[in-house]
Design a protein around this motif. Structure first.
Motif, short mmCIF file in Angstrom:
data_model
loop_
_atom_site.label_atom_id
_atom_site.label_comp_id
_atom_site.label_asym_id
_atom_site.label_seq_id
_atom_site.Cartn_x
_atom_site.Cartn_y
_atom_site.Cartn_z
N ILE A 71 -12.86 64.38 -89.43
CA ILE A 71 -14.22 63.71 -88.23
C ILE A 71 -14.04 62.26 -88.02
O ILE A 71 -14.59 62.09 -86.59
N THR A 75 -5.39 76.41 -83.27
CA THR A 75 -5.39 77.31 -81.84
C THR A 75 -4.76 78.73 -81.60
O THR A 75 -5.27 80.13 -81.35
N MET A 135 -9.54 71.45 -84.96
CA MET A 135 -9.72 70.34 -83.80
C MET A 135 -8.32 69.18 -84.09
O MET A 135 -7.59 69.49 -82.92
N TYR A 136 -7.57 69.00 -84.73
CA TYR A 136 -7.04 68.25 -85.33
C TYR A 136 -5.86 68.44 -85.60
O TYR A 136 -4.97 67.85 -86.31
N ASP A 142 -17.29 70.75 -91.38
CA ASP A 142 -16.92 69.49 -91.20
C ASP A 142 -15.36 69.52 -91.10
O ASP A 142 -14.52 69.84 -90.20
N TYR A 175 -14.05 72.24 -89.10
CA TYR A 175 -13.87 72.13 -88.14
C TYR A 175 -12.88 71.25 -87.38
O TYR A 175 -11.73 71.46 -86.73
N GLY A 176 -12.80 70.22 -88.83
CA GLY A 176 -11.65 69.05 -88.73
C GLY A 176 -9.63 69.87 -88.60
O GLY A 176 -8.88 69.95 -87.59
#
Length: 376
Positions: free
Chosen positions: A149, A314, A308-309, A301, A304-305
């Motif tokens: 992130i 998803t 998210m990335y 983090d 989450y990375g």
């Protein structure tokens, strides 16, 4: 010159006498062992003999020298294979990589927002708090070890104009399409780009890197010496026994969503259950505890990375949720079937009142097939 020689070890078989000398040459010792006198005998007409002396000084012996051409070339090749690598982000993972890189003889520089100068000094790494000073050292390779992130902000703040125009940029993020697109967008076209993912960390790689996979994609690599430099960097991992896997960034992210993201998700779910070891652990349960242990050390983090990335994360999260719902429906469906069988079979045998009382009172000892229901 040689300090001393033994006459018994000197041969003159290759020396030819002068044209006026017909007798063979004979060496004799004349006090100093650093020189030799060649004596030839010539017989005069009156029957007497005269001696003709020729001095010969030994300037070299036929022995291997310590700094011959071959040794020099070997040293040159070894020195040319060493890189000057600058690590941006000298946290836990950056230090983990630096230890092995320094151990192979490469020069390592480091820059981070936090002061790791004492840690770097112990490791043999030059640490720079100021990123301008760091870039002006002109490392051949810039190795980004920042979090997912924070990678974009770190890269955009780096004074790349102070670097050499053919610098090789390498990342080690757990996602690959994001840094690939970011590098191509931010870095000038003169810079080389290599995207890598060491699929291990300080915990899984603490006993060595042998057999552990390194995924890499040569996104933009020049020719000649620049291609050799890229290979020299990859050789750092190859020399440690890593399994080298060349793969496109897009393909990597598809596989990583199924392996890495799912593993971290399951590990964090199990971690929230506060599972503990028991005296009757099964092998399967111990495997679950190891998953929790391997993922608990990573920051949120990082997790989450991974979500998210990676555009595939998803979909994997939805599939995981659907799989859990399907499994739950399968369990509840079988439970309802058992209950209905108990109810309606009881009606046929005239046992409705007994079955009903058993369901109403789970403590009733007359029923041994009752399954209590848990309502939300």
């Amino acid at each position: 010159m040689a300090a001393s020689i033994k006459l018994s070890t000197v041969s003159f078989s290759s020396l030819q006498p002068c044209s006026s000398i017909r007798q063979p040459l004979m060496p004799i010792k004349i006090g100093c062992t650093k020189s030799i006198v060649l004596v030839s005998q010539k017989k005069k007409q009156n029957g007497t003999q005269s001696r003709l002396q020729r001095h010969l000084k030994v300037k070299a012996l036929d022995a291997a020298q310590p700094f011959d051409y071959e040794s020099k070339r070997i040293n040159e090749i070894e020195n040319n294979s060493k890189l000057k690598i600058g690590i941006v982000g000298f946290g836990n993972f950056g230090q983990f990589l630096a230890k092995t890189i320094v151990g192979q003889g490469h020069t390592v520089l480091a820059h981070s927002r936090r002061d790791y100068s004492e840690v770097a000094q112990k490791m043999g790494v030059s640490f720079y708090m100021d990123q301008d000073d760091f870039c002006e050292e002109h490392p051949e390779v810039i190795l980004l070890c920042s979090s997912i992130i924070s990678t974009e902000s770190v890269l955009r703040l780096l004074p790349t104009q102070r670097l050499k125009r053919n610098t090789l940029f390498v990342d080690v993020l757990s996602v690959k399409e994001f840094p690939r697109n970011l590098f191509l967008q931010v870095l000038p076209s003169e810079f080389d780009i290599l995207c890598t993912h060491p699929m291990f960390g300080p915990e899984s790689g603490k006993a060595g890197w042998s057999g552990l996979p390194l995924v890499y994609d040569k996104v933009r690599i020049g020719q000649g010496l620049r291609a050799e430099r890229c290979q020299q960097f990859l050789n750092i991992f190859a020399k440690e026994g890593c399994r080298m896997v060349e793969m496109s960034c897009a393909e990597h992210d598809r596989h990583a969503a199924e392996t890495q993201f799912i593993t971290h998700t399951v590990g964090r779910m199990l971690g929230n259950l506060n599972l503990e070891s028991t005296p009757i652990n099964t092998k399967g349960y111990e495997s679950l505890l190891r998953i929790v242990e391997n993922t608990a050390g990573d920051s949120f983090d990082l997790y989450y990375g991974l979500f998210m990335y990676n555009v595939n994360a998803t979909e994997q999260l939805e599939r995981l949720e659907m799989a859990f719902d399907a499994l739950k429906k399968q369990l509840v469906g079988r439970l309802h079937k058992i209950l209905r069988t108990q109810l309606f079979d009881g009606v046929a045998r005239g046992e409705v009142s007994e079955q009903s009382s058993s369901l109403a009172d789970p403590q009733n000892p007359t029923s041994d097939t009752t399954i209590p229901l848990r309502t939300k």
